[in-house]
Design a protein around this motif. Structure first.
Motif, PDB file in Angstrom:
ATOM      1  N   LEU A 787      -8.000 -32.070 -25.283  1.00 38.11           N
ATOM      2  CA  LEU A 787      -7.092 -33.066 -24.741  1.00 38.11           C
ATOM      3  C   LEU A 787      -6.828 -34.171 -25.754  1.00 38.11           C
ATOM      4  N   ASP A 791      -2.860 -36.854 -23.172  1.00 41.48           N
ATOM      5  CA  ASP A 791      -3.206 -35.892 -22.123  1.00 41.48           C
ATOM      6  C   ASP A 791      -4.140 -36.525 -21.105  1.00 41.48           C
ATOM      7  N   ARG A 792      -5.157 -37.212 -21.609  1.00 43.85           N
ATOM      8  CA  ARG A 792      -6.115 -37.845 -20.701  1.00 43.85           C
ATOM      9  C   ARG A 792      -5.435 -38.901 -19.853  1.00 43.85           C
ATOM     10  N   ALA A 794      -2.334 -39.174 -18.951  1.00 46.18           N
ATOM     11  CA  ALA A 794      -1.368 -38.628 -17.993  1.00 46.18           C
ATOM     12  C   ALA A 794      -2.011 -37.696 -16.972  1.00 46.18           C
ATOM     13  N   HIS A 796      -3.418 -34.771 -17.614  1.00 44.07           N
ATOM     14  CA  HIS A 796      -3.185 -33.351 -17.893  1.00 44.07           C
ATOM     15  C   HIS A 796      -4.445 -32.526 -17.668  1.00 44.07           C
ATOM     16  N   GLU A 799      -4.714 -31.795 -13.958  1.00 53.15           N
ATOM     17  CA  GLU A 799      -3.650 -30.926 -13.477  1.00 53.15           C
ATOM     18  C   GLU A 799      -3.736 -29.521 -14.069  1.00 53.15           C
ATOM     19  N   ARG A 800      -4.324 -29.396 -15.239  1.00 56.05           N
ATOM     20  CA  ARG A 800      -4.325 -28.108 -15.935  1.00 56.05           C
ATOM     21  C   ARG A 800      -5.728 -27.554 -16.141  1.00 56.05           C
ATOM     22  N   PRO A 867       0.537 -24.935 -12.863  1.00 55.11           N
ATOM     23  CA  PRO A 867       0.809 -25.974 -13.859  1.00 55.11           C
ATOM     24  C   PRO A 867       1.226 -25.331 -15.176  1.00 55.11           C
ATOM     25  N   THR A 868       1.972 -26.088 -15.951  1.00 54.29           N
ATOM     26  CA  THR A 868       2.355 -25.571 -17.255  1.00 54.29           C
ATOM     27  C   THR A 868       1.115 -25.401 -18.121  1.00 54.29           C
ATOM     28  N   PRO A 870      -1.187 -25.495 -21.536  1.00 56.42           N
ATOM     29  CA  PRO A 870      -1.314 -26.296 -22.763  1.00 56.42           C
ATOM     30  C   PRO A 870      -1.023 -25.517 -24.039  1.00 56.42           C
ATOM     31  N   PRO A1001       3.774 -37.932 -18.639  1.00 58.03           N
ATOM     32  CA  PRO A1001       3.456 -36.586 -19.121  1.00 58.03           C
ATOM     33  C   PRO A1001       4.337 -36.207 -20.310  1.00 58.03           C
ATOM     34  N   GLN A1007       6.951 -28.565 -22.612  1.00 58.24           N
ATOM     35  CA  GLN A1007       5.832 -27.916 -21.961  1.00 58.24           C
ATOM     36  C   GLN A1007       6.041 -26.396 -21.974  1.00 58.24           C
TER      37      GLN A1007
END
Length: 1023
Positions: A787, A791-792, A794, A796, A799-800, A867-868, A870, A1001, A1007
């Motif tokens: 991350l 990322d942290r 938002a 991510h 969510e991922r 989720p999309t 990474p 994000p 993404q």
């Protein structure tokens, strides 16, 4: 309490009284140079005496100080037990106080809960002492009826000063000079200055900036003598009329003891020392000098920072020189015209950054060399503007910006974020400091006044700022009015009015922070009344600055006038650890609580001033000359305001599959603010037949050396890629070899190479050449990246989270190994990702006796609420010696889907250099648009990865650490000594984002949708 009232005794009550912020302080004034004689060359004023160097200090609790009987101020006090400390310097960097870092909250929150204007009971005070003898020069000026003052150019947070046991004065606002007249306190021989420097005072409520809370005397301390007849202040207003080409200046001089002077003369000289204009007349206490219309004057701008020197000479009644005052000036007109900011009649775009004064070892006690390095970085990276976030900087910085050409927003030392903002960005207007509270008005207006009086004459200062993140209120209206009373021409900026539109009149500019580009565009498209400025944007925390092009694209709107990237330098402290090693530390590393930890790592340069990879993107997007290369030529768009491109060299190159095969230098003369096309007879036909693709390149370079870069330095570039005629992959040549299909394994041997595929291990378990093994464990599917800070912020990770182990823990549920022909083997493995959907991914290897392996990894896409992703591809552990990297792709620095305005070419680096040491370890080292990559040892042996025929370019990185090692570590020195190298070859990786680091994000187009197929298709060979 007025500055004119001489106070003989100090009072502790001043610390918590916001209406008392200066006692016995000399009124703020310009920092012009002055001499008691005609200066020779560039000599420093001989009426100043530095008190920098070693001081004695002791840090005690504030409650231990008795202002009525304080022994440490006495001349004969024995300070031999005190510590030694260097001034300028911080108490924290000297190890005498603890480092503290918080962003919004006040550092005492939770330990105590003082109400403004009170201070915590746990308050430290540093007792400084220094002995000195007044120099003969200063003593002579004093003897001739002059005065001597002591000047503290920077301190935190409040100081009481005694000289020879007598009280000299008290001051707050430590980012502008605190100067005290000590003429009557000095005596012959050795003198003693004693300073009580407090950690907290009522001023602390006004200084809640997002920075390390560092204290002490962190800028220079000096004695300054003034002749009996002295120009206390010079306020110079210059103008330049672009329509007529004429210039003028008006100077107002405040002259002390003017009755003892006979005449005053003024001479204006250009950079060569030639006299441009001069005058002479009588002197009075407020002397005005006007140049009238000046012809043939070169205007000042960042593009051509032409400076002139104004010399003012005062002659006494005996015909002797009483004083010579010197001020460099630049002729320019900066205005808001029809809602648009212009300089010398042209609309300006600020390509800026926010800059803290900071150094990893010295904190805010930065050196002249630090400042020179910073201004050179700006010029080399097309940064034309700096906001002095969030306080006035050292004098020398303004001189450099005048000289090199950097536009400045000069910002008042004011931020009160923690007084009006609660967690979750909840506003509490009633507790806001200063708000509309009259007790704070004097201090806040004084801070604006001190900044403006000191910095007024600098042509680089275009805008005054009332501070940062301090909400709004009547106090800001008073500050605004005072600013325009002093300076009716420069605009005033203040972002805080966005929280309360009743105070829109407090800012001449519509200024915002961290607004997404589409929202900015809405303002610009709907009849804007004010110029728009992003005083903070592109939060450059860690691996960031993605989608910056969405903001620079807004320059097509006249009212959009640019922005300032947050921020310039990582604020990290280099500190020795218990094991004797040093590391860069962030908040919390010193036991400081509360803390906002690594949030101070937002720089375009690392804490040691090395450029971060992000700077590559900034340089290209901030370039003033844009080059649109085509097969027929180049379109040159010159966004310079005043400078044509005729003075630059344009280097042309043709790259055949990344290798330079042709070059030529040209001159393209495009006037400022114009666009022109130039035909280029590219030798495409000569090279196309033997190349898979050609790159046509035009590079803007310095034709002559400047004071900030050598001749040949590149400022911007443009490229075009065209297809060649050579096939993407040459036909396989039959080579004698062996294909073996066993019960447990299958293998291919040929050309000295061997590949082995396991039915049970689920992939390739050996790839060897001449005794060198390249597979420690089979390459694994990766759907994850370490991350980033963005990322942290938002969420991510939350969510991922399913992608964290989806590839790492995927299980092989099927394999098919078949011999395709005498020379070829194909091994196909089916994996179920470790997700609830159990999505099946195929990993197929096709190996032949030439030693080549085609690797294809296919994700089919999965419908549903997913989720999309990474990243998608493979991660491969290699022996540690394979650390060198050569690749054909976008570079040379790391690139990402939303940050790849980089040059396509062949680049050489290594895994260690490619690991960007972000303050918090995170994803780093990715390269986009890669055609091929070679991973080798020191002898050139290793692995080559090529994009397969018909396949898209891939993304890749080579790092000394795995993604999970990076994810686990909190500091760079927590990463283990490398035992392997980690190659990641990816079909795609999501962008890094950059709008902010706490909410926004990565933009959807950058993404990786999980409901669409993704495929990696590359060829491998050992070399």
């Amino acid at each position: 309490m007025t500055e004119e009232t001489r106070v003989e005794n100090a009072s502790e009550a001043w610390l918590t009284d916001p209406t008392i912020f200066a006692v016995n302080r000399v009124p703020a004034h310009s920092e012009h140079r002055y001499y008691a004689h005609m200066p020779q060359g560039d000599e420093r004023s001989d009426l100043r005496q530095s008190l920098d160097g070693e001081w004695r200090v002791e840090v005690v609790q504030a409650s231990d100080i008795d202002f009525h009987e304080e022994p440490f101020v006495a001349e004969n006090f024995d300070d031999s037990a005190f510590e030694r400390i260097q001034v300028p310097g911080h108490l924290q960097t000297a190890g005498l106080m603890n480092h503290k870092y918080v962003n919004i909250q006040y550092p005492w929150d939770g330990h105590e809960n003082p109400l403004e204007p009170n201070v915590p009971e746990s308050n430290h005070v540093a007792l400084y002492r220094r002995k000195f003898t007044v120099s003969d020069r200063l003593a002579g000026a004093k003897a001739a009826g002059g005065t001597v003052s002591i000047v503290f150019h920077g301190m935190a947070t409040a100081i009481y000063v005694w000289v020879n046991g007598l009280f000299a004065g008290y001051g707050e606002d430590g980012f502008t000079p605190n100067e005290f007249d000590v003429t009557d306190l000095l005596h012959d021989g050795e003198n003693v200055v004693a300073v009580a420097c407090y950690e907290y005072s009522s001023a602390s409520w006004l200084e809640d900036q997002d920075f390390w809370r560092l204290h002490g005397l962190f800028r220079s301390v000096e004695l300054a003598a003034q002749p009996h007849v002295h120009i206390d202040n010079m306020q110079i207003e210059t103008d330049y009329d672009a329509k007529t080409g004429t210039a003028s200046f008006d100077a107002v001089l405040s002259v002390r003891n003017a009755a003892d002077a006979a005449t005053i003369s003024a001479t204006l000289k250009d950079a060569d020392g030639d006299v441009v204009w001069q005058t002479a007349h009588c002197v009075d206490g407020r002397t005005s000098i006007s140049s009238g219309s000046l012809q043939d004057v070169t205007p000042w701008s960042a593009e051509n920072p032409a400076l002139y020197e104004l010399d003012v000479i005062i002659i006494d009644h005996a015909g002797n020189i009483a004083e010579v005052a010197v001020q460099r000036i630049g002729f320019r007109r900066f205005r808001i015209e029809d809602g648009i900011m212009t300089i010398n009649g042209r609309r300006i775009v600020f390509k800026g950054a926010d800059r803290h004064e900071f150094d990893a070892k010295r904190g805010r006690a930065i050196t002249k060399q630090d400042m020179i390095d910073d201004v050179m970085f700006c010029k080399r990276h097309n940064i034309n503007a700096i906001r002095t976030s969030h306080y006035p900087n050292q004098d020398y910085w303004y001189e450099l910006c005048d000289e090199y050409g950097i536009y400045l927003i000069d910002e008042t030392n004011l931020e009160t974020h923690g007084s009006w903002c609660l967690p979750g960005d909840v506003l509490t207007e009633e507790t806001a400091v200063p708000g509309s509270k009259p007790q704070w008005e004097g201090a806040c207006v004084d801070r604006v006044n001190s900044m403006m009086r000191r910095d007024y004459n600098h042509p680089s200062v275009l805008i005054w700022s009332l501070g940062n993140e301090s909400y709004a209120g009547d106090v800001f209206r008073a500050m605004y009015r005072h600013a325009h009373d002093i300076d009716p021409n420069r605009p005033v900026h203040y972002e805080g009015v966005t929280h309360n539109r009743d105070y829109d009149d407090v800012s001449d500019i519509e200024t915002h922070m961290y607004v997404h580009a589409d929202a900015v565009e809405e303002y610009l498209k709907n009849d804007p009344k004010k110029p728009y400025l992003l005083c903070e944007y592109m939060h450059a925390m860690g691996n960031s600055v993605g989608n910056m092009d969405e903001y620079t694209a807004l320059e097509r709107y006249p009212h959009y006038q640019g922005g300032f990237i947050w921020d310039f330098i990582d604020q990290a402290i280099l500190a020795r650890q218990s094991d004797g090693t040093e590391r860069l530390c962030y908040g919390g590393d010193f036991g400081d609580r509360p803390s906002d930890y690594e949030f101070s790592g937002d720089g375009l340069v690392f804490a040691d001033r090395r450029p971060t990879p992000k700077a590559q993107e900034v340089k290209q997007l901030y370039a003033n000359v844009h080059l649109d290369v085509t097969e027929s030529g180049v379109v040159v768009r010159n966004d310079n305001l005043f400078t044509s491109t005729g003075g630059y060299v344009f280097a042309l190159r043709v790259l055949a599959d990344g290798e330079p095969v042709w070059q030529s230098d040209r001159r393209f003369d495009v006037p400022a603010n114009e666009t022109a096309s130039f035909a280029i007879d590219w030798p495409v036909d000569q090279y196309r037949a033997d190349a898979k693709e050609l790159v046509l390149e035009v590079s803007q370079r310095l034709a002559e050396p400047t004071d900030w870069a050598p001749a040949g330095y590149e400022l911007s570039f443009g490229q075009a890629v065209i297809d060649g005629m050579r096939p993407m992959a040459e036909a396989k040549k039959p080579i004698d070899g062996v294909v073996t299909v066993g019960r447990w394994n299958a293998g291919v041997q040929g050309s000295g190479r061997e590949m082995l595929f396991s039915r049970t291990q689920g992939g390739m378990v050996s790839y060897a050449f001449d005794g060198r093994e390249f597979v420690l464990r089979r390459p694994t599917i990766t759907t994850f990246r370490a991350l980033t800070d963005n990322d942290r912020g938002a969420g991510h990770g939350f969510e991922r989270v399913q992608w964290l182990g989806a590839g790492r823990y995927a299980r092989c549920v099927g394999n098919e190994i078949e011999q395709v022909d005498d020379d070829t083997l194909k091994a196909t493995y089916v994996y179920e990702l470790a997700t609830p959907q159990r999505t099946r991914v195929t990993v197929a290897y096709t190996a032949d006796t030439t030693g080549r392996v085609n690797l294809r990894v296919n994700y089919p896409g999965k419908e549903g609420e997913l989720p999309t992703m990474p990243a998608f591809g493979i991660e491969w552990a290699l022996p540690v010696e394979y650390s060198r990297l050569r690749f054909f792709g976008a570079g040379p620095e790391e690139t990402y889907r939303d940050r790849k305005h980089a040059k396509l070419g062949i680049w050489s680096t290594d895994a260690f250099a490619d690991h960007a040491p972000y303050l918090m370890p995170q994803e780093t080292g990715n390269h986009e648009e890669v055609r091929w990559a070679e991973i080798t040892d020191g002898h050139g042996h290793g692995l080559r990865v090529n994009r397969a025929a018909g396949a898209d370019p891939f993304a890749m990185s080579l790092q000394p650490y795995s993604s999970f090692m990076l994810e686990e570590a909190q500091h760079q020195d927590e990463l283990p000594v490398p035992k392997h190298m980690f190659l990641r070859v990816l079909a795609a990786q999501m962008g890094v984002g950059g709008d902010d680091s706490w909410m926004s994000p990565v933009h959807p187009q950058y993404q990786i949708p999980a409901d669409r197929p993704i495929s990696l298709d590359v060829d491998l060979e050992l070399i």
